[in-house]
Design an enzyme around this catalytic site. Structure first.
Site, PDB file in Angstrom:
ATOM      1  N   LYS A 191       0.983  -1.246   0.036  1.00  5.70           N
ATOM      2  CA  LYS A 191       0.175  -0.072   0.024  1.00  5.70           C
ATOM      3  C   LYS A 191       0.838   1.209  -0.062  1.00  5.70           C
ATOM      4  O   LYS A 191       0.882   2.125   1.126  1.00  5.70           O
ATOM      5  CB  LYS A 191      -0.860   0.067   1.230  1.00  5.70           C
ATOM      6  CG  LYS A 191      -2.058   1.065   1.381  1.00  5.70           C
ATOM      7  CD  LYS A 191      -2.950   0.829   0.394  1.00  5.70           C
ATOM      8  CE  LYS A 191      -3.962   1.942   0.228  1.00  5.70           C
ATOM      9  NZ  LYS A 191      -5.057   2.121  -0.820  1.00  5.70           N
ATOM     10  N   ASP A 223      -5.272  -3.216  -2.125  1.00  8.90           N
ATOM     11  CA  ASP A 223      -6.722  -3.081  -2.530  1.00  8.90           C
ATOM     12  C   ASP A 223      -7.077  -3.323  -4.147  1.00  8.90           C
ATOM     13  O   ASP A 223      -8.112  -4.238  -4.106  1.00  8.90           O
ATOM     14  CB  ASP A 223      -7.384  -1.576  -2.051  1.00  8.90           C
ATOM     15  CG  ASP A 223      -6.705  -0.253  -2.528  1.00  8.90           C
ATOM     16  OD1 ASP A 223      -5.370  -0.677  -3.346  1.00  8.90           O
ATOM     17  OD2 ASP A 223      -6.940   0.838  -2.459  1.00  8.90           O
ATOM     18  N   ASP A 247      -2.623 -12.189   5.475  1.00  2.00           N
ATOM     19  CA  ASP A 247      -3.644 -12.789   6.384  1.00  2.00           C
ATOM     20  C   ASP A 247      -4.896 -12.817   5.469  1.00  2.00           C
ATOM     21  O   ASP A 247      -5.681 -13.624   5.294  1.00  2.00           O
ATOM     22  CB  ASP A 247      -3.695 -12.146   7.601  1.00  2.00           C
ATOM     23  CG  ASP A 247      -4.632 -12.845   8.526  1.00  2.00           C
ATOM     24  OD1 ASP A 247      -4.928 -13.997   8.404  1.00  2.00           O
ATOM     25  OD2 ASP A 247      -5.037 -12.081   9.583  1.00  2.00           O
ATOM     26  N   ASP A 251      -7.235 -15.615   2.898  1.00  2.00           N
ATOM     27  CA  ASP A 251      -8.751 -15.888   3.235  1.00  2.00           C
ATOM     28  C   ASP A 251      -9.442 -15.763   1.833  1.00  2.00           C
ATOM     29  O   ASP A 251     -10.297 -16.610   1.253  1.00  2.00           O
ATOM     30  CB  ASP A 251      -9.171 -15.250   4.323  1.00  2.00           C
ATOM     31  CG  ASP A 251      -9.216 -15.698   5.580  1.00  2.00           C
ATOM     32  OD1 ASP A 251      -8.133 -16.391   5.875  1.00  2.00           O
ATOM     33  OD2 ASP A 251     -10.074 -15.712   6.501  1.00  2.00           O
TER      34      ASP A 251
HETATM   35  C1  IPM Z   1      -4.119 -17.216  10.139  1.00  3.76           C
HETATM   36  C2  IPM Z   1      -5.047 -16.749  11.247  1.00  3.76           C
HETATM   37  C3  IPM Z   1      -4.165 -16.018  12.217  1.00  3.76           C
HETATM   38  C4  IPM Z   1      -3.075 -14.883  11.774  1.00  3.76           C
HETATM   39  C5  IPM Z   1      -4.688 -15.909  13.663  1.00  3.76           C
HETATM   40  C6  IPM Z   1      -5.358 -16.674  14.354  1.00  3.76           C
HETATM   41  C7  IPM Z   1      -3.626 -15.162  14.708  1.00  3.76           C
HETATM   42  O1  IPM Z   1      -5.970 -15.678  10.947  1.00  3.76           O
HETATM   43  O2  IPM Z   1      -3.415 -18.045  10.261  1.00  3.76           O
HETATM   44  O3  IPM Z   1      -4.398 -16.740   9.099  1.00  3.76           O
HETATM   45  O4  IPM Z   1      -3.646 -13.923  11.737  1.00  3.76           O
HETATM   46  O5  IPM Z   1      -2.098 -15.221  11.057  1.00  3.76           O
HETATM   47 MG    MG Z   2      -6.182 -15.696   8.809  1.00  2.00          MG
END
Ligand code: IPM
Ligand code: MG
Length: 358
Positions: A191, A223, A247, A251
């Site tokens: 960023k 973003d 992180d 996801d």
């Molecule tokens: C991940 C999880 C962890 C992180 C948390 C549980 C601390 O979200 O492994 O992605 O943020 O790394």
């Molecule tokens: Mg995570």
């Protein structure tokens, strides 16, 4: 070969999914003549309950003394009100830091059998999804100082985000090396239009790129990257990024492949002792109900064999067994689709074991 594996079952669905992965490892040991010795380690909420600390020092020691660590998941509502430094997640962060595993590798690859489970349009999925997120794991805002205080009567929270060029360089090198072994394309995500730490990040990546002329480096703002991952994920080969961005993006990247329950990860530092964990959380809502998908953990065990134990054939055998299970139409609830047979966590383990052979 004999290997000592530290096993952290953790909280929520952690114990059920880890148990399935251990059954798979036991069968690998029998098939290939290895011995895997397991040492139980308490971490997360269960360690808070038992020891008053999410990662007691002697537990960390068991991990650093092992050949590698297999982890299920930690956290849950029960510990939501514990103070920040004592939260279950803090145990995980301390474990990662204590093991020095700065490089977190999170693959986003769609299994052809699961293409219908992706929320993306078929035309986008058909272009292919196969990239890796290399996430910096032990620096940045998750490891800066966190404080909440009253300033002039107003509650104010501060989280510090700090990176030095050495931390950026060592993860940058992993990004370039990973790209070199794959499609030769590295996208550095930051960023830099707002953050100093990102401007330094970008500068270091470009300096490094001179040493990797065979890798094509591009830059992308985080973003925009979040948007591009759903618009055209086929454009990515390797993404390298800082802790918090990695992180969040990992996801998102997992979801487009069908389910976060399928995605393993490896975390490595200067030695071969790695930390292997699925990228999902402890899913307290389905814990203890035999509903969880253990495949992210089973594939994490396969990554452990491949990257820490130098057992590529054994890792291939696990991945083949998972693929055969999907081919045969079995699905846990998270990836259930029309015409498939729904199974629980333990049965998923049984079916993968049945398909596991040399
Ligand atoms: C991940 C999880 C962890 C992180 C948390 C549980 C601390 O979200 O492994 O992605 O943020 O790394
Ligand atoms: Mg995570």
């Amino acid at each position: 070969m004999t290997k000592n594996i530290a096993v952290i079952r953790g909280d929520g669905i952690g114990p059920e999914i880890v148990d399935q992965a251990l059954r798979v490892l036991d069968k690998i040991a029998a098939l290939y003549g290895h011995t895997f010795q397991y040492t139980d380690v308490d971490m997360g909420g269960c360690a808070i309950d038992k020891w008053g600390d999410p990662l007691p020092e002697e537990m960390l020691k068991k991990c650093t003394e092992s050949d590698s660590v297999l982890l299920g998941a930690v956290g849950g509502e029960k510990w939501n009100d514990v103070p920040g430094p004592m939260r279950p997640e803090k145990g995980l962060l301390r474990l990662r830091a204590g093991m020095g595993v700065y490089s977190n590798n999170r693959p986003a690859k769609i299994w052809p059998q699961l293409s219908a489970a992706s929320p993306l349009k078929k035309a986008i999925v058909d272009k292919g999804i196969d990239f890796i997120i290399v996430r910096e794991l032990i620096g940045g805002i998750y490891f800066g100082e966190h404080k909440t205080r009253d300033i002039d009567g107003v509650a104010t929270a501060i989280d510090e985000l700090k990176y030095d060029e050495k931390e950026i360089e060592r993860i940058g090198r992993i990004g370039f090396e990973t790209a070199r072994k794959r499609g030769g394309r590295l996208c550095s995500v930051e960023k830099s239009n707002v953050l100093d730490s990102s401007r330094l990040w970008k500068k270091v990546m470009h300096r490094l790129s001179e040493e990797y002329p065979d890798v094509e480096l591009s830059d992308m703002l985080v973003d925009n990257c979040a948007m591009q991952i759903v618009k055209d994920p086929s454009q990515f080969d390797v993404i390298v990024t800082e802790n918090m961005f990695g992180d969040i993006l990992s996801d998102e990247a997992s979801m487009i492949t069908g389910s976060i329950g399928m995605i393993p990860s490896s975390s490595l530092g200067a030695t071969s002792c790695g930390l292997y964990e699925p990228i999902h959380g402890s899913a307290p809502d389905i814990a203890g109900k035999d509903l969880a998908n253990p495949i992210g953990t089973i594939l994490s065990a396969a990554m452990m064999l491949r990257f820490s134990f130098d057992m590529p054939e054994e890792a291939d055998a696990i991945e083949r067994a998972v693929s055969a299970y999907l081919d045969d139409g079995y699905r846990t609830g998270d990836i259930m689709g029309e015409g498939m047979t729904q199974v629980g966590c333990r049965q998923c383990g049984d079916l993968i074991l049945e398909r596991l052979s040399k």
